[in-house]
Design an enzyme around this catalytic site. Structure first.
Site, short mmCIF file in Angstrom:
data_model
loop_
_atom_site.label_atom_id
_atom_site.label_comp_id
_atom_site.label_asym_id
_atom_site.label_seq_id
_atom_site.Cartn_x
_atom_site.Cartn_y
_atom_site.Cartn_z
N LEU A 9 36.99 25.48 -7.69
CA LEU A 9 37.14 24.17 -8.33
C LEU A 9 38.33 23.45 -7.75
O LEU A 9 39.32 24.06 -7.34
CB LEU A 9 37.32 24.35 -9.84
CG LEU A 9 36.21 25.12 -10.56
CD1 LEU A 9 36.43 25.05 -12.07
CD2 LEU A 9 34.83 24.60 -10.20
N GLY A 54 35.87 29.57 -8.48
CA GLY A 54 34.61 28.84 -8.63
C GLY A 54 33.67 29.06 -7.45
O GLY A 54 32.44 29.00 -7.60
N ASN A 78 39.82 34.92 -9.01
CA ASN A 78 41.29 35.11 -8.95
C ASN A 78 42.03 34.27 -9.98
O ASN A 78 43.23 34.02 -9.83
CB ASN A 78 41.79 34.78 -7.54
CG ASN A 78 41.56 33.32 -7.18
OD1 ASN A 78 40.65 32.69 -7.70
ND2 ASN A 78 42.38 32.78 -6.30
N GLU A 79 41.32 33.80 -11.02
CA GLU A 79 41.93 32.83 -11.96
C GLU A 79 43.29 33.28 -12.48
O GLU A 79 44.21 32.48 -12.59
CB GLU A 79 40.98 32.58 -13.15
CG GLU A 79 39.87 31.58 -12.88
CD GLU A 79 38.71 32.16 -12.10
OE1 GLU A 79 38.78 33.33 -11.68
OE2 GLU A 79 37.73 31.42 -11.90
C1 LIG Z 1 41.05 30.66 -22.97
C2 LIG Z 1 40.10 30.20 -21.92
C3 LIG Z 1 39.58 28.87 -22.17
C4 LIG Z 1 39.05 28.09 -21.26
C5 LIG Z 1 39.04 28.38 -19.81
C6 LIG Z 1 40.27 27.91 -19.18
C7 LIG Z 1 40.48 27.79 -17.90
C8 LIG Z 1 39.53 28.07 -16.83
C9 LIG Z 1 39.76 27.07 -15.83
C10 LIG Z 1 39.44 26.97 -14.60
C11 LIG Z 1 38.74 27.84 -13.73
C12 LIG Z 1 38.90 27.55 -12.42
C13 LIG Z 1 38.22 28.23 -11.35
C14 LIG Z 1 38.68 27.77 -9.96
O1 LIG Z 1 37.87 27.67 -9.10
S1 LIG Z 1 40.33 27.40 -9.72
C15 LIG Z 1 40.49 27.17 -7.99
C16 LIG Z 1 40.73 28.46 -7.33
N1 LIG Z 1 40.84 28.27 -5.92
C17 LIG Z 1 41.79 28.85 -5.21
O2 LIG Z 1 42.62 29.58 -5.70
C18 LIG Z 1 41.75 28.49 -3.76
C19 LIG Z 1 43.10 28.33 -3.21
N2 LIG Z 1 42.98 28.02 -1.80
C20 LIG Z 1 43.01 28.97 -0.86
O3 LIG Z 1 43.08 30.16 -1.11
C21 LIG Z 1 42.98 28.48 0.53
O4 LIG Z 1 43.30 27.11 0.53
C22 LIG Z 1 41.60 28.66 1.24
C23 LIG Z 1 41.33 30.16 1.50
C24 LIG Z 1 40.46 28.06 0.40
C25 LIG Z 1 41.65 27.91 2.60
O5 LIG Z 1 42.77 28.35 3.30
P1 LIG Z 1 43.25 27.52 4.59
O6 LIG Z 1 44.46 28.21 5.13
O7 LIG Z 1 42.11 27.28 5.50
O8 LIG Z 1 43.62 26.06 4.02
P2 LIG Z 1 44.90 25.64 3.19
O9 LIG Z 1 45.92 25.12 4.13
O10 LIG Z 1 45.33 26.71 2.26
O11 LIG Z 1 44.31 24.46 2.29
C26 LIG Z 1 43.97 23.17 2.84
C27 LIG Z 1 44.27 22.08 1.82
O12 LIG Z 1 43.35 22.25 0.70
C28 LIG Z 1 44.11 22.38 -0.50
N3 LIG Z 1 43.33 23.23 -1.42
C29 LIG Z 1 42.92 24.48 -1.18
N4 LIG Z 1 42.18 24.94 -2.21
C30 LIG Z 1 42.16 23.96 -3.14
C31 LIG Z 1 41.57 23.83 -4.42
N5 LIG Z 1 40.84 24.80 -4.99
N6 LIG Z 1 41.74 22.67 -5.08
C32 LIG Z 1 42.46 21.66 -4.55
N7 LIG Z 1 43.05 21.71 -3.32
C33 LIG Z 1 42.89 22.87 -2.63
C34 LIG Z 1 45.43 22.97 -0.06
O13 LIG Z 1 46.42 22.73 -1.00
C35 LIG Z 1 45.64 22.19 1.24
O14 LIG Z 1 46.01 20.85 0.90
P3 LIG Z 1 46.94 19.95 1.87
O15 LIG Z 1 46.21 19.86 3.16
O16 LIG Z 1 48.25 20.69 1.98
O17 LIG Z 1 47.08 18.66 1.15
#
Ligand SMILES: CC/C=C\C/C=C\C/C=C\C=C\CC(=O)SCCNC(=O)CCNC(=O)[C@H](O)C(C)(C)COP(=O)(O)OP(=O)(O)OC[C@H]1O[C@@H](n2cnc3c(N)ncnc32)[C@H](O)[C@@H]1OP(=O)(O)O
Length: 202
Positions: A9, A54, A78-79
């Site tokens: 997400l 997500g 990994n939340e």
């Molecule tokens: C009591 C309970 C009640 C209710 C429930 C409550 C809560 C539940 C809520 C939510 C559940 C959420 C589920 C999710 O999906 S959360 C998102 C999880 N995602 C991650 O952790 C991904 C993190 N990203 C990475 O690990 C890496 O970026 C990668 C492996 C995807 C890619 O690696 P790269 O080295 O190729 O690229 P980066 O340089 O790291 O990233 C590029 C660029 O993109 C931005 N970015 C990466 N992922 C996200 C994302 N998920 N959302 C927004 N932005 C993201 C990153 O910051 C970089 O940005 P800039 O270029 O620096 O601007």
């Protein structure tokens, strides 16, 4: 995007926004899950890169998962590493794939599994060389489509209906839970720290 199946997400949709925004966002996430997990079509995930949170959920919604055989690519819910909690329907989807104990370990630790471990854990069904992911997915699709459709569809529905019904029944309460959880100052702070760490890692 090469090397990433899905980054999960969009974290920017969950930080610094209004409660109305969070509610609309969460309804759309629920809708995605209801459509994909509840689809009567054959769905095969061709996982060509990393797939956190997500992204992992989307893959788990599919009937079969094929992942690129590269230990640099990892998949998992990994939340907890972001300071947030996988909702019950994410948890149910994982339990229905890898079982209760493995899900508890995965969720509490917020584990991301490199491809070979993901295969051992049953999070994915098959590893293939990176350049064979699409063709392997097409071959798997042909095999799944060779099963009589009505029988396959009824079987899929029988396996998934309890989890789907559970969310349908609690949909509004789940949205309210999400909004009150995500809008807490402490959770917003955790998300901010996680985003800052992502950017620093460059
Ligand atoms: C009591 C309970 C009640 C209710 C429930 C409550 C809560 C539940 C809520 C939510 C559940 C959420 C589920 C999710 O999906 S959360 C998102 C999880 N995602 C991650 O952790 C991904 C993190 N990203 C990475 O690990 C890496 O970026 C990668 C492996 C995807 C890619 O690696 P790269 O080295 O190729 O690229 P980066 O340089 O790291 O990233 C590029 C660029 O993109 C931005 N970015 C990466 N992922 C996200 C994302 N998920 N959302 C927004 N932005 C993201 C990153 O910051 C970089 O940005 P800039 O270029 O620096 O601007």
């Amino acid at each position: 995007v090469s090397k990433i199946f899905s980054a999960g997400l969009d974290i920017t949709e969950m930080s610094g926004k209004s409660n109305e925004h969070y509610a609309a966002f969460w309804r759309a996430v629920q809708e995605m899950w209801l459509k994909l997990y509840g689809s009567n079509m054959v769905t095969i995930a061709a996982i060509n890169g990393s797939s956190p949170a997500g992204g992992c959920l989307m893959a788990l919604c599919c009937d079969y998962r094929i992942m690129a055989d590269n230990p640099k690519f990892a998949i998992g819910l990994n939340e907890t590493q972001l300071g947030i909690v996988a909702p019950f329907w994410f948890k149910d989807t994982m339990i229905n794939t890898i079982g209760n104990r493995a899900t508890e370990l995965s969720l509490q630790l917020g584990q991301m599994y490199p491809a070979p471990e993901a295969l051992k854990f049953g999070l994915v069904d098959k590893l293939v060389p990176e350049d064979k992911v699409q063709s392997a997915a097409a071959a798997a699709m042909s095999q799944w489509l060779s099963v009589p459709d009505h029988a396959r569809q009824l079987t899929k529905s029988m396996m998934r209906k309890p989890a789907i019904d559970r969310l349908v029944k609690q949909r509004e309460a789940d949205i309210n839970n999400f909004v009150s959880f995500i809008s807490k100052d402490s959770i917003q702070k955790s998300l901010q720290i996680y985003m800052d760490r992502l950017k620093q890692k460059k």
